[in-house]
Design a protein around this motif. Structure first.
Motif, PDB file in Angstrom:
ATOM      1  N   LEU A  68      96.398  47.409   5.130  1.00 42.52           N
ATOM      2  CA  LEU A  68      95.126  47.035   4.525  1.00 42.52           C
ATOM      3  C   LEU A  68      95.301  46.819   3.013  1.00 42.52           C
ATOM      4  O   LEU A  68      94.746  45.873   2.428  1.00 42.52           O
ATOM      5  N   THR A  69      96.076  47.680   2.406  1.00 40.97           N
ATOM      6  CA  THR A  69      96.357  47.546   0.974  1.00 40.97           C
ATOM      7  C   THR A  69      97.082  46.224   0.715  1.00 40.97           C
ATOM      8  O   THR A  69      96.742  45.478  -0.209  1.00 40.97           O
ATOM      9  N   ALA A  70      98.053  45.936   1.571  1.00 43.77           N
ATOM     10  CA  ALA A  70      98.804  44.688   1.419  1.00 43.77           C
ATOM     11  C   ALA A  70      97.877  43.481   1.575  1.00 43.77           C
ATOM     12  O   ALA A  70      97.930  42.538   0.782  1.00 43.77           O
TER      13      ALA A  70
ATOM     14  N   MET B 273      94.660  43.300   1.021  1.00 44.97           N
ATOM     15  CA  MET B 273      93.789  43.142  -0.140  1.00 44.97           C
ATOM     16  C   MET B 273      94.543  42.611  -1.351  1.00 44.97           C
ATOM     17  O   MET B 273      94.018  41.805  -2.118  1.00 44.97           O
ATOM     18  N   ASN B 274      95.793  43.049  -1.510  1.00 44.22           N
ATOM     19  CA  ASN B 274      96.602  42.543  -2.626  1.00 44.22           C
ATOM     20  C   ASN B 274      96.914  41.058  -2.452  1.00 44.22           C
ATOM     21  O   ASN B 274      96.772  40.270  -3.380  1.00 44.22           O
ATOM     22  N   TYR B 275      97.349  40.700  -1.234  1.00 50.33           N
ATOM     23  CA  TYR B 275      97.690  39.297  -0.960  1.00 50.33           C
ATOM     24  C   TYR B 275      96.476  38.411  -1.185  1.00 50.33           C
ATOM     25  O   TYR B 275      96.543  37.379  -1.839  1.00 50.33           O
TER      26      TYR B 275
ATOM     27  N   GLY C 252      93.842  39.063  -2.910  1.00 46.04           N
ATOM     28  CA  GLY C 252      93.500  39.078  -4.342  1.00 46.04           C
ATOM     29  C   GLY C 252      94.373  38.103  -5.119  1.00 46.04           C
ATOM     30  O   GLY C 252      93.881  37.328  -5.950  1.00 46.04           O
ATOM     31  N   ALA C 253      95.654  38.110  -4.801  1.00 47.23           N
ATOM     32  CA  ALA C 253      96.596  37.215  -5.474  1.00 47.23           C
ATOM     33  C   ALA C 253      96.278  35.765  -5.126  1.00 47.23           C
ATOM     34  O   ALA C 253      96.250  34.889  -6.004  1.00 47.23           O
TER      35      ALA C 253
ATOM     36  N   LYS D 226      93.461  34.558  -4.234  1.00 41.46           N
ATOM     37  CA  LYS D 226      92.204  34.176  -4.871  1.00 41.46           C
ATOM     38  C   LYS D 226      92.452  33.774  -6.334  1.00 41.46           C
ATOM     39  O   LYS D 226      91.918  32.775  -6.812  1.00 41.46           O
TER      40      LYS D 226
ATOM     41  N   LEU E  82      88.091  39.651   1.472  1.00 38.92           N
ATOM     42  CA  LEU E  82      88.218  40.888   0.695  1.00 38.92           C
ATOM     43  C   LEU E  82      87.116  41.877   1.045  1.00 38.92           C
ATOM     44  O   LEU E  82      87.353  43.076   1.178  1.00 38.92           O
TER      45      LEU E  82
ATOM     46  N   ASP F 284      87.660  45.492   2.509  1.00 38.39           N
ATOM     47  CA  ASP F 284      87.073  46.612   1.799  1.00 38.39           C
ATOM     48  C   ASP F 284      86.253  47.471   2.755  1.00 38.39           C
ATOM     49  O   ASP F 284      86.272  48.704   2.694  1.00 38.39           O
TER      50      ASP F 284
ATOM     51  N   GLY G  97      88.470  49.510   4.756  1.00 40.79           N
ATOM     52  CA  GLY G  97      88.949  50.609   3.920  1.00 40.79           C
ATOM     53  C   GLY G  97      87.911  51.713   3.821  1.00 40.79           C
ATOM     54  O   GLY G  97      88.241  52.908   3.870  1.00 40.79           O
TER      55      GLY G  97
ATOM     56  N   SER H  94     103.022  42.525  -1.877  1.00 43.33           N
ATOM     57  CA  SER H  94     101.663  42.046  -2.132  1.00 43.33           C
ATOM     58  C   SER H  94     101.210  42.435  -3.538  1.00 43.33           C
ATOM     59  O   SER H  94     100.520  41.672  -4.219  1.00 43.33           O
TER      60      SER H  94
ATOM     61  N   LEU I 101     100.158  40.025  -6.702  1.00 41.38           N
ATOM     62  CA  LEU I 101      98.920  40.215  -7.445  1.00 41.38           C
ATOM     63  C   LEU I 101      99.206  40.250  -8.953  1.00 41.38           C
ATOM     64  O   LEU I 101      98.550  39.558  -9.737  1.00 41.38           O
TER      65      LEU I 101
ATOM     66  N   ALA J 231     100.293  36.884 -10.213  1.00 46.70           N
ATOM     67  CA  ALA J 231      99.164  35.965 -10.320  1.00 46.70           C
ATOM     68  C   ALA J 231      98.384  36.253 -11.606  1.00 46.70           C
ATOM     69  O   ALA J 231      97.765  35.374 -12.183  1.00 46.70           O
TER      70      ALA J 231
ATOM     71  N   PRO K 214      93.149  52.033   0.518  1.00 40.58           N
ATOM     72  CA  PRO K 214      93.358  50.713  -0.113  1.00 40.58           C
ATOM     73  C   PRO K 214      92.467  50.593  -1.352  1.00 40.58           C
ATOM     74  O   PRO K 214      91.439  51.233  -1.412  1.00 40.58           O
TER      75      PRO K 214
ATOM     76  N   GLN L 260      91.404  45.075  -6.265  1.00 42.94           N
ATOM     77  CA  GLN L 260      92.312  44.685  -7.347  1.00 42.94           C
ATOM     78  C   GLN L 260      91.781  45.106  -8.707  1.00 42.94           C
ATOM     79  O   GLN L 260      92.569  45.449  -9.601  1.00 42.94           O
TER      80      GLN L 260
END
Lengths: 504, 202
Positions: A297-299, A301-303, A305-306, A308, A330, A334, A337, B19, B23, B26, B106, B109
């Motif tokens: 889930l963290t991955a 959200m990071n992916y 986010g990146a 976006k 996201l 969330d 999460g 990931s 972030l 980016a 989680p 960002q």
């Protein structure tokens, strides 16, 4: 007697010949005295008995064949009888003591008859040596005594009763187990030992005994004198007299109350353990799941986010649309999460169970739980617990479960091995932590497995679910502690560190 | 970006590591990532690292042990601990070992970026005395709430706090909720971070 010979006609026989054969062949001694006590006749057997040649005693006072005080008093006995006719031995016979020539004595049975010879009053004594009989009786008495001592020293109750249930013997084991003394019980009914709801049992046992049936190792309940009910294992066998008639029953009862209590205790521990397992597996599985879901889930959200950030740099309606979709993604991640956090918060409510504990006490309890009902008692256990261990603030059940887990893993790892040594030690680490070390002499944990040991669903056991150590880690970390596989030359060494209660 | 902003990531989970790297890249940061604490300690990035983000739970050497090792070697760059387990005692340990922040997985960002910005900001702006908002909020707490807060920071569970202060478990929960609200903290974890850093984080 054979039919081709004529029977001897005693009515015409030479009586002196008859007397001679009687006197000379008799195994018992025959002595004839006159009314003053002088020996008129003694037969051959007397020579053997008293060791005097016949001629040495002929005409002497018979009292010489008696030890003191009879020796001195014999004449007065005779006088007494002659004047009063009050017989103590004459016509009766009894056991007395004889005296040999050398002064030694021996027990003998003396029967005395009275008669007349040539118009003179004479007394005829028959002497039967009781030495052998006495020796036999003594040895029988000794062996009986030994047997009684054996019975009496038995831890078990050994008793007998007649066919009406009246107690006829009662050893000290019975006295100890049931609390009644032999005096109280012998002659009383055995039914006072029965709890009211078991009275019918005695009827049944007696019925069986009358029919010659024995009862072996029957487990039942009896009541002690103090009212306490005890568990006993009972064996009952019929007692027969010399004719084979059943006249009673012998009972051997063993107090198995402690044994039963230990078994009940062990069953209770097992049950507790099963419960701990159930409760913990559910909550720890959820916790492990929550943790494992957190990673992807963290991955995500990071992916997202990146992605976006990258997409937002593009001025294009499709890119704008994509950015909106990424935002929605996201939001959903969330939300997932948040669900996990709620689940975890729910699981962490168990924290409320934390109390001040002595880690050593937890170790001892965990060891008791670990080895209950297991066939692993040949594992050599080396326990070394520091006596100056500061208290910890923990959920007792959880930390015990961790220790049980480590101990069981160690025992499992050593199964089938030649050396099976399990060492468990506790000690202080600095002032703020206590540590527990559990090491075994099994094959150890190798490479790939070691790296992922504490992840869920990793196991080397065929039947294992592989959540043991991951659950342990979750629980220990929830206490602000750590658990890890320590480097070792042989076997596996697991260590658990917990902050002390006063750690600040 | 220059070495000034080198961010180092240590996490044994490849997807999380990659990931996060995406972030930060980016966002324009320079990033180096490592799959274990030992790999990080063995590399050159150690010399130029300006902010370390490490998972607390890793094989061989976990985040707390890595912190200890860095302290021992005399490296004092800010460390942000990521935890999958929002456990207060563990967080308190991390903060005491010198972590500037810790973040629960989680995370959004923004939360991560805020933490990194704070870590990279000049030290003067993150002092308790320099954060009037934090001082203001602390001042709003009653004496009893202050007591409860102190124990929360020690990592005590509600039940223990209840015992120590001779009040009911329920009362501790009420105090705890009021403290969170007055301090404007979203979680006890955030509250602990605030109190330990002396910074309201806003």
């Amino acid at each position: 007697m054979t039919p081709n010979r004529d029977p001897i006609d005693f009515s015409h026989a030479d009586h002196s010949g008859l007397f001679d054969i009687l006197a000379s062949t008799a195994v018992d001694g025959i002595i004839i005295i006159d009314s003053d006590g002088h020996i008129i006749f003694s037969n051959a057997a007397c020579e053997k008995l008293f060791q005097y040649p016949a001629q040495e005693i002929a005409g002497q006072n018979v009292s010489m064949l008696m030890p003191e005080p009879y020796r001195s008093e014999h004449d007065s006995y005779l006088d007494h009888y002659k004047t009063t006719g009050d017989a103590h031995i004459i016509g009766i016979g009894r056991e007395v003591t004889g005296r040999r020539k050398d002064g030694s004595t021996f027990p003998m049975y003396l029967s005395v008859g009275e008669g007349h010879l040539d118009r003179r009053r004479v007394f005829v004594g028959i002497v039967h040596d009781l030495t052998d009989f006495h020796a036999e009786a003594e040895s029988r008495r000794k062996s009986d005594q030994h047997l009684l001592a054996v019975l009496d020293s038995s831890e078990d109750a050994v008793l007998s009763k007649d066919l009406n249930g009246i107690v006829t013997s009662w050893n000290s084991g019975a006295a100890r187990i049931f609390g009644y003394s032999a005096d109280e019980m012998i002659g009383s009914s055995i039914s006072i030992l029965f709890p009211p709801d078991r009275l019918s049992e005695e009827e049944e046992i007696l019925r069986g005994i009358r029919a010659g049936k024995a009862v072996r190792q029957y487990e039942t309940t009896r009541r002690r004198k103090d009212g306490m009910e005890i568990s006993i294992s009972l064996s009952v066998s019929p007692i027969r007299d010399e004719n084979g008639q059943i006249v009673g029953a012998s009972k051997i009862a063993r107090d198995i109350t402690e044994q039963r209590r230990a078994e009940a205790q062990s069953a209770k521990l097992q049950e507790e353990l099963a419960h701990i397992d159930r409760v913990n597996v559910v909550s720890q599985l959820s916790s492990a799941l929550a943790h494992e879901l957190n990673q992807p889930l963290t991955a995500i959200m990071n992916y997202v986010g990146a992605a976006k950030l990258r997409v937002s740099a593009i001025e294009d309606s499709n890119a704008n649309r994509a950015e909106t979709l990424l935002d929605k993604t996201l939001e959903q991640a969330d939300r997932a999460g948040a669900i996990i956090k709620r689940l975890r918060a729910f699981l962490e409510k168990r924290e409320a169970d934390r109390t001040t504990q002595d880690l050593n006490a937890l170790v001892r309890e965990a060891l008791a739980i670990s080895f209950v009902g297991s066939a692993d008692d040949d594992v050599e256990l080396i326990v070394d617990l520091a006596s100056d261990l500061p208290a910890v603030e923990v959920d007792r059940v959880q930390i015990e479960q961790v220790i049980v887990n480590l101990v069981r893993n160690a025992v499992d790892a050593m199964r089938g091995g030649d050396e099976r040594k399990l060492s468990i030690s506790s000690y202080k680490v600095g002032t703020q932590n206590v540590e527990l070390s559990v090491s075994d002499t099994g094959p150890g944990v190798h490479g790939d497995v070691a790296a992922k040991l504490f992840e869920p669903f990793v196991t080397t056991k065929a039947s294992g679910m592989g959540i043991g150590l991951s659950i342990c880690r979750t629980m220990v970390e929830a206490h602000g502690g750590r658990i890890w596989l320590a480097p070792s030359e042989k076997g596996a060494v697991f260590k658990m560190q917990l902050p002390t209660r006063d750690n600040d | 970006m220059s070495d000034q902003n080198l961010i180092c990531l240590v996490d044994d989970d490849e997807s999380v590591r990659e990931s996060m790297r995406e972030l930060f890249e980016a966002k324009g940061f320079r990033v180096e990532d490592f799959r274990s604490a030992l790999h990080f300690l063995a590399g050159n990035a150690l010399q130029s690292c300006k902010c370390l983000i490490a998972d607390i739970r890793m094989p061989e050497m976990d985040g707390l042990a890595l912190q200890d090792e860095l302290n021992r070697r005399g490296y004092h760059f800010p460390v942000i601990i990521i935890t999958g387990h929002g456990d207060v005692p563990l967080a308190v340990r991390a903060m005491k070992a010198g972590a500037v922040d810790f973040i629960e997985k989680p995370f959004k960002q923004d939360v991560l970026m805020d933490a990194v910005s704070r870590a990279l900001a000049p030290p003067s702006s993150s002092r308790a005395s320099d954060d009037p908002k934090f001082a203001e909020r602390i001042a709003e707490l009653t004496d009893r709430e202050r007591e409860v807060l102190d124990l929360l920071i020690l990592g005590d569970a509600n039940k223990v706090i209840a015992q120590k202060l001779s009040i009911s478990f329920r009362t501790v929960e009420i105090h705890r909720a009021r403290i969170l609200s007055k301090m404007q903290a979203a979680s006890v974890a955030q509250l602990v971070r605030m109190v330990i850093t002396g910074n309201s984080g806003s």
